[in-house]
Enzyme design. Structure first.
Site, PDB file in Angstrom:
ATOM      1  N   SER A  53      21.374  -7.306  -1.990  1.00 55.18           N
ATOM      2  CA  SER A  53      22.120  -6.571  -3.022  1.00 55.18           C
ATOM      3  C   SER A  53      23.594  -6.532  -2.619  1.00 55.18           C
ATOM      4  O   SER A  53      23.945  -6.875  -1.475  1.00 55.18           O
ATOM      5  CB  SER A  53      21.583  -5.145  -3.138  1.00 55.18           C
ATOM      6  N   ASP A  95      20.629  -9.848  -5.705  1.00 53.75           N
ATOM      7  CA  ASP A  95      20.067  -8.829  -6.599  1.00 53.75           C
ATOM      8  C   ASP A  95      21.171  -8.303  -7.532  1.00 53.75           C
ATOM      9  O   ASP A  95      22.308  -8.792  -7.492  1.00 53.75           O
ATOM     10  CB  ASP A  95      19.485  -7.724  -5.700  1.00 53.75           C
ATOM     11  N   HIS A  96      20.829  -7.282  -8.322  1.00 55.69           N
ATOM     12  CA  HIS A  96      21.752  -6.663  -9.301  1.00 55.69           C
ATOM     13  C   HIS A  96      23.235  -6.885  -9.033  1.00 55.69           C
ATOM     14  O   HIS A  96      23.759  -6.458  -8.004  1.00 55.69           O
ATOM     15  CB  HIS A  96      21.550  -5.141  -9.319  1.00 55.69           C
ATOM     16  N   GLU A 169      19.508   2.652  -7.761  1.00 55.39           N
ATOM     17  CA  GLU A 169      19.370   1.631  -6.747  1.00 55.39           C
ATOM     18  C   GLU A 169      20.738   1.265  -6.242  1.00 55.39           C
ATOM     19  O   GLU A 169      21.656   1.038  -7.028  1.00 55.39           O
ATOM     20  CB  GLU A 169      18.683   0.382  -7.319  1.00 55.39           C
ATOM     21  N   HIS A 212      13.806   2.572 -10.716  1.00 58.56           N
ATOM     22  CA  HIS A 212      14.192   2.268  -9.333  1.00 58.56           C
ATOM     23  C   HIS A 212      14.042   3.505  -8.460  1.00 58.56           C
ATOM     24  O   HIS A 212      14.289   4.607  -8.913  1.00 58.56           O
ATOM     25  CB  HIS A 212      15.677   1.865  -9.274  1.00 58.56           C
ATOM     26  N   HIS A 249      11.215  -5.106 -11.889  1.00 55.10           N
ATOM     27  CA  HIS A 249      12.072  -4.244 -11.057  1.00 55.10           C
ATOM     28  C   HIS A 249      11.489  -2.841 -11.054  1.00 55.10           C
ATOM     29  O   HIS A 249      10.810  -2.440 -11.995  1.00 55.10           O
ATOM     30  CB  HIS A 249      13.474  -4.123 -11.665  1.00 55.10           C
ATOM     31  N   ASN A 271      10.476  -7.296  -7.459  1.00 51.46           N
ATOM     32  CA  ASN A 271      11.443  -6.804  -6.481  1.00 51.46           C
ATOM     33  C   ASN A 271      10.859  -5.634  -5.706  1.00 51.46           C
ATOM     34  O   ASN A 271      10.303  -4.711  -6.304  1.00 51.46           O
ATOM     35  CB  ASN A 271      12.712  -6.330  -7.193  1.00 51.46           C
ATOM     36  N   ASP A 273      11.976  -3.016  -2.652  1.00 53.51           N
ATOM     37  CA  ASP A 273      13.011  -2.539  -1.741  1.00 53.51           C
ATOM     38  C   ASP A 273      12.579  -1.209  -1.107  1.00 53.51           C
ATOM     39  O   ASP A 273      12.357  -1.130   0.102  1.00 53.51           O
ATOM     40  CB  ASP A 273      14.330  -2.382  -2.529  1.00 53.51           C
TER      41      ASP A 273
HETATM   42 ZN    ZN Z   1      16.288  -3.838  -9.810  1.00 56.20          ZN
END
Ligand code: ZN
Length: 341
Positions: A53, A95-96, A169, A212, A249, A271, A273
């Site tokens: 990210s 990522d994002h 997130e 998230h 996500h 995803n 995390d």
């Molecule tokens: Zn995400």
């Protein structure tokens, strides 16, 4: 195996959609966490995706620099160097990235890949996400279209998002009134615009109630049937070739039945995390609590060098995270699916 090249990555995604399984896409922020992912995948005989990210990349460059491009390059370089020694394929993904950060993160990384390709070298990253979900759909797709035109020339896959994943997130909080469920109309518009780019390849993060961050089981009200509605609509209008490669996500806390239903509807990348962060930290906390008088110098004592050597607890964190990766692979029905044979 080397980091998956474009053909291998496409083959991975095709195989997942056909086999109704998905690859865990795991956020890493350091050499140790990247190594944990490779180990977990290898022990599961599953290919997978390592992702970074913007915040994770800034962290990886060091707190004094906080240079997200430099950190992302460092992690990717490390993975390129060590991946060869593991018997599975990994793809490298970012990522994002919101529209206002594209010029500071994704574009410099794409330029790095373009330079490498011009010199006959492999891509740095395999795919990048542009998150335009906070924008009106038309604007989101204008930007996505531009990126896809550029990406296809360098065999890069684009991930976009339509609809908003709730929660927080990487310090970015979704608007509470945001649209948490993608509609078939939205995804038809995605296909109409992006499928016009011949040989452009993209994945779609469609939202179906995902959030998230951390929630107790039951908090997240997922409606995976939305994914089926979107797939049915796009196939009816544009044919089987238009079927989406979906990304999940914000799945922490969702139950296995819902995850499996999402896989049945074409989710090929999930995803992960938060669950990895916890697994890593859980092992370290356990070490510190058990060895309180070893990691600390209590009452004039000297502690225990073996206990406070960072390698002792980072090794435990790495092992625990690798185990959590194996569980993710199992939940995503990807065990023993590697293309590495
Ligand atoms: Zn995400």
């Amino acid at each position: 195996m080397p980091v998956a090249d474009h053909d291998k990555y496409c083959e991975m995604l095709d195989r997942a959609r056909k086999g109704k399984f998905a690859y865990p896409a795991i956020n890493v922020t350091s050499l140790t966490t990247a190594n944990a992912v490779l180990r977990g995948l290898a022990e599961s005989k599953s290919d997978g995706i390592i992702q970074v990210s913007t915040g994770g990349a800034a962290f990886a460059s060091g707190a004094a620099l906080k240079d997200m491009v430099l950190g992302a390059v460092s992690i990717a370089e490390h993975v390129h160097r060590v991946a060869d020694r593991y018997p599975v394929y990994v793809a490298l993904h970012t990522d994002h990235c919101q529209a206002d950060k594209l010029d500071k993160f994704v574009i410099p990384l794409v330029e790095e890949t373009e330079r490498r390709r011009a010199a006959g070298r492999a891509n740095l990253f395999s795919s990048h996400m542009f998150d335009g979900s906070a924008l009106p759909l038309e604007k989101n797709l204008d930007i996505a279209l531009n990126l896809l035109e550029r990406f296809r020339k360098s065999d890069l896959i684009l991930e976009i998002e339509a609809g908003v994943v709730g929660g927080e997130e990487d310090g970015v909080k979704a608007n509470a009134s945001a649209k948490l469920y993608t509609t078939p109309e939205d995804t038809l518009e995605v296909a109409r615009r992006l499928n016009a780019v011949a040989s452009g390849r993209y994945m779609l993060a469609a939202t179906f109630g995902n959030v998230h961050g951390v929630y107790k089981p039951g908090h997240v009200k997922l409606k995976p049937s939305i994914l089926k509605e979107c797939q049915d609509a796009v196939v009816a209008k544009y044919g089987e070739a238009a079927r989406f490669y979906l990304v999940f996500h914000g799945g922490s806390g969702s139950d296995l039945r819902e995850i499996h239903e999402a896989l049945d509807h074409g989710v090929v990348k999930m995803n992960i995390d938060t669950d990895m962060q916890y697994a890593f930290t859980r092992a370290i906390a356990d070490h510190c609590f058990r060895n309180y008088d070893g990691v600390l110098k209590v009452d004039g004592e000297v502690g225990n060098k073996k206990a406070y050597d960072p390698r002792s607890y980072l090794t435990l964190g790495e092992a625990a995270m690798a185990e959590r990766v194996k569980l993710a692979v199992k939940d995503l029905r990807a065990t023993r699916t590697t293309l590495a044979g």
